[in-house]
Design a protein around this motif. Structure first.
Motif, short mmCIF file in Angstrom:
data_model
loop_
_atom_site.label_atom_id
_atom_site.label_comp_id
_atom_site.label_asym_id
_atom_site.label_seq_id
_atom_site.Cartn_x
_atom_site.Cartn_y
_atom_site.Cartn_z
N ARG A 59 -13.77 7.19 3.05
CA ARG A 59 -13.81 8.52 2.40
C ARG A 59 -15.22 9.10 2.47
NH1 ARG A 59 -9.77 9.42 -1.62
NH2 ARG A 59 -7.80 8.48 -0.87
N ILE A 60 -16.21 8.25 2.25
CA ILE A 60 -17.61 8.71 2.34
C ILE A 60 -17.90 9.19 3.76
CG2 ILE A 60 -20.02 8.00 2.17
CD1 ILE A 60 -19.13 5.99 0.00
N ARG A 61 -17.42 8.44 4.74
CA ARG A 61 -17.63 8.82 6.15
C ARG A 61 -17.05 10.19 6.44
NH1 ARG A 61 -14.94 8.39 11.20
NH2 ARG A 61 -13.02 7.72 10.16
N LYS A 62 -15.90 10.47 5.85
CA LYS A 62 -15.24 11.76 6.08
C LYS A 62 -15.70 12.84 5.11
CE LYS A 62 -10.95 9.74 7.88
NZ LYS A 62 -9.47 9.64 7.67
N ASN A 63 -16.64 12.47 4.22
CA ASN A 63 -17.15 13.41 3.22
C ASN A 63 -16.03 13.90 2.30
OD1 ASN A 63 -19.33 14.69 1.99
ND2 ASN A 63 -19.02 16.58 3.15
N GLU A 64 -15.12 12.98 1.94
CA GLU A 64 -13.99 13.30 1.06
C GLU A 64 -14.25 12.73 -0.33
OE1 GLU A 64 -10.48 13.16 4.52
OE2 GLU A 64 -10.60 11.61 2.97
N THR A 65 -13.71 13.39 -1.35
CA THR A 65 -13.82 12.88 -2.71
C THR A 65 -12.81 11.77 -2.94
OG1 THR A 65 -12.28 14.56 -3.52
CG2 THR A 65 -14.63 15.11 -3.57
N TYR A 66 -13.06 10.98 -3.96
CA TYR A 66 -12.15 9.88 -4.29
C TYR A 66 -12.35 9.48 -5.74
CZ TYR A 66 -16.25 6.86 -4.15
OH TYR A 66 -17.47 6.30 -4.40
N THR A 67 -11.39 8.75 -6.25
CA THR A 67 -11.54 8.08 -7.54
C THR A 67 -11.20 6.61 -7.33
OG1 THR A 67 -9.23 8.46 -8.18
CG2 THR A 67 -10.85 10.17 -8.79
N ILE A 68 -11.68 5.78 -8.23
CA ILE A 68 -11.40 4.35 -8.11
C ILE A 68 -9.89 4.10 -8.15
CG2 ILE A 68 -11.64 2.11 -9.26
CD1 ILE A 68 -14.42 3.00 -10.14
N GLY A 69 -9.21 4.82 -9.03
CA GLY A 69 -7.77 4.66 -9.13
C GLY A 69 -7.05 5.07 -7.86
N SER A 70 -7.50 6.14 -7.21
CA SER A 70 -6.82 6.62 -6.01
C SER A 70 -6.95 5.64 -4.84
CB SER A 70 -7.36 8.00 -5.62
OG SER A 70 -8.72 7.91 -5.20
N VAL A 71 -8.13 5.05 -4.68
CA VAL A 71 -8.31 4.12 -3.55
C VAL A 71 -7.57 2.80 -3.82
CG1 VAL A 71 -10.46 5.11 -2.73
CG2 VAL A 71 -10.54 3.32 -4.46
N ILE A 72 -7.51 2.38 -5.08
CA ILE A 72 -6.75 1.18 -5.40
C ILE A 72 -5.27 1.41 -5.15
CG2 ILE A 72 -5.99 -0.32 -7.31
CD1 ILE A 72 -8.79 -0.13 -8.46
N LYS A 73 -4.78 2.57 -5.53
CA LYS A 73 -3.38 2.91 -5.28
C LYS A 73 -3.10 2.96 -3.79
CE LYS A 73 0.11 6.43 -6.32
NZ LYS A 73 0.37 7.74 -6.99
N GLN A 74 -4.01 3.55 -3.03
CA GLN A 74 -3.83 3.61 -1.58
C GLN A 74 -3.86 2.22 -0.96
OE1 GLN A 74 -6.64 6.16 0.41
NE2 GLN A 74 -5.76 5.83 2.43
N ALA A 75 -4.74 1.36 -1.46
CA ALA A 75 -4.81 0.00 -0.95
C ALA A 75 -3.50 -0.74 -1.20
CB ALA A 75 -5.98 -0.75 -1.60
N PHE A 76 -2.93 -0.58 -2.37
CA PHE A 76 -1.67 -1.24 -2.70
C PHE A 76 -0.51 -0.68 -1.87
CE2 PHE A 76 -3.40 -3.10 -6.71
CZ PHE A 76 -2.93 -4.38 -6.50
N SER A 77 -0.62 0.59 -1.45
CA SER A 77 0.43 1.16 -0.61
C SER A 77 0.50 0.47 0.75
CB SER A 77 0.20 2.67 -0.43
OG SER A 77 -0.92 2.91 0.41
N ARG A 78 -0.59 -0.20 1.14
CA ARG A 78 -0.64 -0.96 2.39
C ARG A 78 -0.59 -2.46 2.14
NH1 ARG A 78 0.76 1.19 6.60
NH2 ARG A 78 -0.51 -0.29 7.78
N TYR A 79 -0.08 -2.85 0.98
CA TYR A 79 -0.12 -4.26 0.57
C TYR A 79 0.64 -5.16 1.54
CZ TYR A 79 0.07 -8.42 -2.35
OH TYR A 79 -0.06 -9.70 -2.83
N GLY A 80 1.84 -4.74 1.96
CA GLY A 80 2.64 -5.56 2.87
C GLY A 80 1.91 -5.87 4.16
N PRO A 81 1.44 -4.85 4.90
CA PRO A 81 0.69 -5.13 6.14
C PRO A 81 -0.58 -5.94 5.90
CG PRO A 81 1.41 -2.85 6.11
CD PRO A 81 1.71 -3.41 4.75
N ILE A 82 -1.28 -5.67 4.78
CA ILE A 82 -2.53 -6.39 4.49
C ILE A 82 -2.27 -7.88 4.30
CG2 ILE A 82 -4.34 -6.73 2.75
CD1 ILE A 82 -4.27 -3.68 2.30
N ILE A 83 -1.32 -8.22 3.44
CA ILE A 83 -1.06 -9.63 3.14
C ILE A 83 -0.39 -10.32 4.32
CG2 ILE A 83 0.21 -11.22 1.65
CD1 ILE A 83 -2.31 -9.92 0.43
N GLY A 84 0.55 -9.63 4.98
CA GLY A 84 1.19 -10.24 6.15
C GLY A 84 0.19 -10.58 7.23
N SER A 85 -0.72 -9.65 7.51
CA SER A 85 -1.75 -9.88 8.52
C SER A 85 -2.71 -10.99 8.10
CB SER A 85 -2.52 -8.58 8.79
OG SER A 85 -1.66 -7.56 9.23
#
Length: 301
Positions: A111-137
């Motif tokens: 997000r910093i690279r793209k100069n986009e705003t974020y919140t801790i909650g939003s990135v954690i939620k986004q990370a969990f949305s990719r939980y299956g691929p993350i853990i499987g890999s």
């Protein structure tokens, strides 16, 4: 900061940017790491308390100060099946949670690279949305790692046993050389595949090993060097903290909590470094793809 993330970087620049980001966004990175790792280490401390380890300094009553410290750590052992099961449970839980912390930190840096705003909650939620691929890999990568570690060990043991049976010194030397070669080769392969996580997190392919292999083309030894530097820095920080506080606290739950906080801090630094390394590879790869497209266009013209 985002300008530096959007251009290829050298060895020193990656290290400098890692520590600059860790300093400027320390609160965000540390809170993310603490959310995922803090409860695990707290449970571990509670298990230690329940198994009989004292919260404060726990040392012998006689002997010199260094003998008391040594005796306190020699006594640090499990006091029952419940403690062993609890420790195993903590380890398993860590395996399934810690990669998500790294994913969330990677998303913040992106997000910093793209100069986009974020919140801790939003990135954690986004990370969990990719939980299956993350853990499987991560599971697949862990199995590959175990295989690449066990193969050289089995070969070395086999050659040593065969050499000892025939009293062959040459066989032992050859076995050691072969082991070193296989270990270096395994480390190289694991490094080339290690950026699977970035691909899985950003939705660029899962399990992401092919993507990681392409990104790290001609950068393998460079990345190994970065991994070694990060490991040395983290190792020195962890060792100094553990030895310094161990002199005063001995084997105690308080010491384990302090060491756990240090581990959270060093893991945070490594995660930021991993994110910077992955995004650097991504920038280089995207630039190469664009260059190839331009070259192809010029050829057609």
């Amino acid at each position: 900061m985002n300008e530096r993330l959007n251009r290829p970087k050298g060895f020193g620049e990656i290290l400098d940017l890692t520590f600059s980001l860790s300093k400027s966004r320390f609160r965000d990175f540390f809170i993310i790491s603490l959310i995922f790792m803090g409860p695990i280490y707290l449970i571990q401390a509670l298990i230690s308390l329940s198994s009989g380890v004292g919260f404060f300094r726990e040392m012998g009553a006689t002997g010199a100060w260094y003998e008391k410290i040594i005796s306190s750590f020699e006594g640090a052992e499990s006091t029952g099946l419940g403690a062993d099961l609890g420790t195993a449970l903590v380890g398993i839980t860590s395996f399934f949670l810690f990669p998500v912390a790294t994913a969330a930190i990677l998303l913040v840096v992106n997000r910093i690279r793209k100069n986009e705003t974020y919140t801790i909650g939003s990135v954690i939620k986004q990370a969990f949305s990719r939980y299956g691929p993350i853990i499987g890999s991560t599971i697949l990568f862990s199995l590959i790692t175990i295989g690449l570690i066990l193969i050289p060990v089995f070969i070395l043991v086999f050659l040593l046993i065969s050499s000892l049976a025939t009293s062959s010194t040459v066989g032992i030397v050859v076995g050691i050389i072969l082991f070193i070669a296989l270990a270096i080769g395994s480390g190289y392969l694991l490094t080339r595949w290690s950026f699977y996580l970035g691909s899985a997190v950003l939705g660029e392919g899962s399990p992401g090993f092919t993507r990681s292999w392409r990104l790290t083309r001609k950068r393998g030894w460079f990345l190994i060097g970065l991994y070694i530097i990060f490991s040395l820095i983290i190792g020195v920080i962890s060792t100094v903290i553990e030895l310094a506080f161990g002199l005063f606290l001995g084997n105690s739950v308080l010491l384990s909590l302090i060491v756990s906080l240090a581990t959270i801090f060093t893991t945070m630094i490594f995660s930021v470094g991993y994110a910077v390394m992955y995004l650097d590879l991504k920038v280089r790869h995207d630039a190469d793809d664009l260059k190839e497209m331009i070259d192809d266009y010029n050829v057609v013209q």
